[in-house]
Design a protein around this motif. Structure first.
Motif, mmCIF file in Angstrom:
data_model
loop_
_atom_site.group_PDB
_atom_site.id
_atom_site.type_symbol
_atom_site.label_atom_id
_atom_site.label_comp_id
_atom_site.label_asym_id
_atom_site.label_seq_id
_atom_site.Cartn_x
_atom_site.Cartn_y
_atom_site.Cartn_z
ATOM 1 N N LEU A 60 0.711 -1.148 0.004
ATOM 2 C CA LEU A 60 -0.010 -0.064 0.024
ATOM 3 C C LEU A 60 0.982 1.220 0.013
ATOM 4 C CD1 LEU A 60 -2.777 1.180 0.175
ATOM 5 C CD2 LEU A 60 -2.575 1.030 2.622
ATOM 6 N N ASP A 61 0.449 2.284 -0.792
ATOM 7 C CA ASP A 61 1.613 3.539 -0.974
ATOM 8 C C ASP A 61 1.158 4.294 0.123
ATOM 9 O OD1 ASP A 61 -1.061 4.425 -1.425
ATOM 10 O OD2 ASP A 61 -0.712 4.940 -3.533
ATOM 11 N N GLY A 62 2.148 5.434 0.423
ATOM 12 C CA GLY A 62 1.989 6.292 1.516
ATOM 13 C C GLY A 62 0.535 7.163 1.599
ATOM 14 N N LYS A 63 0.073 7.468 0.329
ATOM 15 C CA LYS A 63 -1.147 8.172 0.489
ATOM 16 C C LYS A 63 -2.493 7.133 0.980
ATOM 17 C CE LYS A 63 -0.466 11.456 -3.230
ATOM 18 N NZ LYS A 63 -0.614 12.131 -4.507
ATOM 19 N N GLY A 64 -2.419 5.873 0.463
ATOM 20 C CA GLY A 64 -3.236 5.070 0.886
ATOM 21 C C GLY A 64 -3.197 4.740 2.571
ATOM 22 N N LEU A 65 -2.079 4.533 2.773
ATOM 23 C CA LEU A 65 -1.655 4.240 4.411
ATOM 24 C C LEU A 65 -2.156 5.385 5.084
ATOM 25 C CD1 LEU A 65 -0.695 2.072 5.960
ATOM 26 C CD2 LEU A 65 1.562 3.036 5.762
ATOM 27 N N GLU A 66 -1.824 6.725 4.648
ATOM 28 C CA GLU A 66 -2.192 7.768 5.445
ATOM 29 C C GLU A 66 -3.917 8.102 5.491
ATOM 30 O OE1 GLU A 66 -0.451 11.452 4.008
ATOM 31 O OE2 GLU A 66 1.519 10.557 3.951
ATOM 32 N N ALA A 112 -13.446 6.835 3.275
ATOM 33 C CA ALA A 112 -14.080 8.027 2.315
ATOM 34 C C ALA A 112 -12.993 8.837 1.172
ATOM 35 C CB ALA A 112 -14.474 9.163 2.941
ATOM 36 N N ASP A 113 -11.839 8.923 2.082
ATOM 37 C CA ASP A 113 -10.769 9.599 1.001
ATOM 38 C C ASP A 113 -9.689 8.702 0.607
ATOM 39 O OD1 ASP A 113 -9.663 9.324 3.765
ATOM 40 O OD2 ASP A 113 -8.785 11.167 3.387
ATOM 41 N N PHE A 114 -10.007 7.173 0.524
ATOM 42 C CA PHE A 114 -8.720 6.295 0.032
ATOM 43 C C PHE A 114 -8.692 6.401 -1.222
ATOM 44 C CE2 PHE A 114 -7.123 2.136 -1.011
ATOM 45 C CZ PHE A 114 -6.428 1.978 -0.070
ATOM 46 N N PRO A 115 -7.378 6.610 -1.808
ATOM 47 C CA PRO A 115 -7.227 6.794 -3.159
ATOM 48 C C PRO A 115 -7.579 5.625 -3.997
ATOM 49 C CG PRO A 115 -5.511 6.936 -1.746
ATOM 50 C CD PRO A 115 -6.342 6.567 -0.945
ATOM 51 N N THR A 116 -7.974 5.694 -5.102
ATOM 52 C CA THR A 116 -8.621 4.646 -6.082
ATOM 53 C C THR A 116 -7.451 4.210 -7.008
ATOM 54 O OG1 THR A 116 -9.396 6.132 -7.546
ATOM 55 C CG2 THR A 116 -10.915 5.129 -6.004
ATOM 56 N N ALA A 117 -6.545 4.991 -7.207
ATOM 57 C CA ALA A 117 -5.413 4.535 -7.996
ATOM 58 C C ALA A 117 -3.933 5.271 -7.548
ATOM 59 C CB ALA A 117 -5.573 4.970 -9.484
ATOM 60 N N ARG A 129 1.643 0.291 10.172
ATOM 61 C CA ARG A 129 3.119 0.740 9.657
ATOM 62 C C ARG A 129 3.119 0.579 8.272
ATOM 63 N NH1 ARG A 129 8.002 -0.256 13.639
ATOM 64 N NH2 ARG A 129 7.332 1.042 15.274
ATOM 65 N N GLU A 130 2.359 -0.751 7.972
ATOM 66 C CA GLU A 130 2.530 -1.245 6.617
ATOM 67 C C GLU A 130 1.385 -2.386 6.231
ATOM 68 O OE1 GLU A 130 6.519 -3.581 4.358
ATOM 69 O OE2 GLU A 130 5.876 -4.127 6.265
ATOM 70 N N ALA A 131 1.070 -2.151 5.080
ATOM 71 C CA ALA A 131 -0.071 -3.037 4.410
ATOM 72 C C ALA A 131 0.045 -3.430 3.009
ATOM 73 C CB ALA A 131 -1.303 -2.038 4.983
ATOM 74 N N LEU A 132 -0.857 -4.536 2.688
ATOM 75 C CA LEU A 132 -0.919 -4.913 1.093
ATOM 76 C C LEU A 132 -2.437 -4.484 0.902
ATOM 77 C CD1 LEU A 132 0.707 -8.436 1.836
ATOM 78 C CD2 LEU A 132 1.854 -6.324 1.054
ATOM 79 N N VAL A 133 -2.579 -4.381 -0.454
ATOM 80 C CA VAL A 133 -3.597 -3.812 -1.052
ATOM 81 C C VAL A 133 -3.662 -4.807 -2.357
ATOM 82 C CG1 VAL A 133 -2.857 -1.906 -2.565
ATOM 83 C CG2 VAL A 133 -5.152 -1.904 -1.897
ATOM 84 N N THR A 134 -5.083 -5.115 -2.530
ATOM 85 C CA THR A 134 -5.422 -5.924 -3.638
ATOM 86 C C THR A 134 -5.144 -5.086 -5.013
ATOM 87 O OG1 THR A 134 -7.789 -5.298 -3.506
ATOM 88 C CG2 THR A 134 -7.121 -7.542 -2.470
ATOM 89 N N ARG A 135 -5.242 -5.553 -6.220
ATOM 90 C CA ARG A 135 -5.397 -4.832 -7.336
ATOM 91 C C ARG A 135 -6.334 -3.933 -7.621
ATOM 92 N NH1 ARG A 135 -4.819 -8.610 -12.448
ATOM 93 N NH2 ARG A 135 -2.790 -9.169 -11.350
ATOM 94 N N ASP A 136 -7.588 -4.282 -7.095
ATOM 95 C CA ASP A 136 -8.743 -3.383 -7.261
ATOM 96 C C ASP A 136 -8.752 -2.433 -6.322
ATOM 97 O OD1 ASP A 136 -9.766 -4.979 -5.178
ATOM 98 O OD2 ASP A 136 -11.402 -5.828 -6.560
ATOM 99 N N ARG A 137 -7.818 -2.372 -5.353
ATOM 100 C CA ARG A 137 -7.910 -1.413 -4.195
ATOM 101 C C ARG A 137 -9.175 -1.688 -3.314
ATOM 102 N NH1 ARG A 137 -3.373 1.626 -4.364
ATOM 103 N NH2 ARG A 137 -4.111 3.133 -2.948
ATOM 104 N N LYS A 138 -9.904 -2.618 -3.225
ATOM 105 C CA LYS A 138 -11.177 -2.888 -2.457
ATOM 106 C C LYS A 138 -10.876 -3.350 -1.055
ATOM 107 C CE LYS A 138 -14.183 -2.929 -6.240
ATOM 108 N NZ LYS A 138 -15.377 -3.382 -7.006
ATOM 109 N N GLN A 139 -9.611 -3.930 -0.835
ATOM 110 C CA GLN A 139 -9.432 -4.568 0.362
ATOM 111 C C GLN A 139 -7.875 -4.346 0.657
ATOM 112 O OE1 GLN A 139 -9.780 -8.902 -0.355
ATOM 113 N NE2 GLN A 139 -11.649 -8.903 0.896
ATOM 114 N N VAL A 140 -7.591 -4.131 2.162
ATOM 115 C CA VAL A 140 -6.211 -3.927 2.371
ATOM 116 C C VAL A 140 -5.940 -4.976 3.601
ATOM 117 C CG1 VAL A 140 -4.971 -2.263 3.879
ATOM 118 C CG2 VAL A 140 -6.256 -1.603 2.163
#
Length: 89
Positions: A21-27, A84-89, A51-62
């Motif tokens: 998961l990128d920094g924006k998504g983690l924030e 609400a503000d989770f980045p989609t891409a 601190r760290e996470a993994l995200v699916t390709r479609d960004r629907k699950q972390v």
């Protein structure tokens, strides 16, 4: 996280490949956790920031990563639709 391991990991329920998961998504995720508005797939609330996470390709699950170990249990998944503000891409 080891790149070779990351290339092998998939979501336990959708079988989608996972990536860090990128920094924006983690924030965004940690802001929602701090606000008390994040629940895991099993309905239990998440209280601790990640601190760290993994995200699916479609960004629907972390999926959280605890001390370098991915927690790949379907009931532990964090649906991103509730953020609400989770980045989609």
């Amino acid at each position: 996280m080891d790149r070779k391991l990351l290339d092998l990991l998939v979501s336990p329920d959708t079988r989608q490949p996972l990536s860090l998961l990128d920094g924006k998504g983690l924030e965004a995720l940690n802001r929602a956790i701090a606000a008390g508005s994040v629940n895991r797939a099993d309905g239990n609330p998440l209280a601790q920031p990640l601190r760290e996470a993994l995200v699916t390709r479609d960004r629907k699950q972390v999926f959280r990563v605890d001390d370098g170990i991915p927690v790949l249990l379907a009931e532990e998944a964090i649906p991103t639709a509730q953020i609400a503000d989770f980045p989609t891409a």
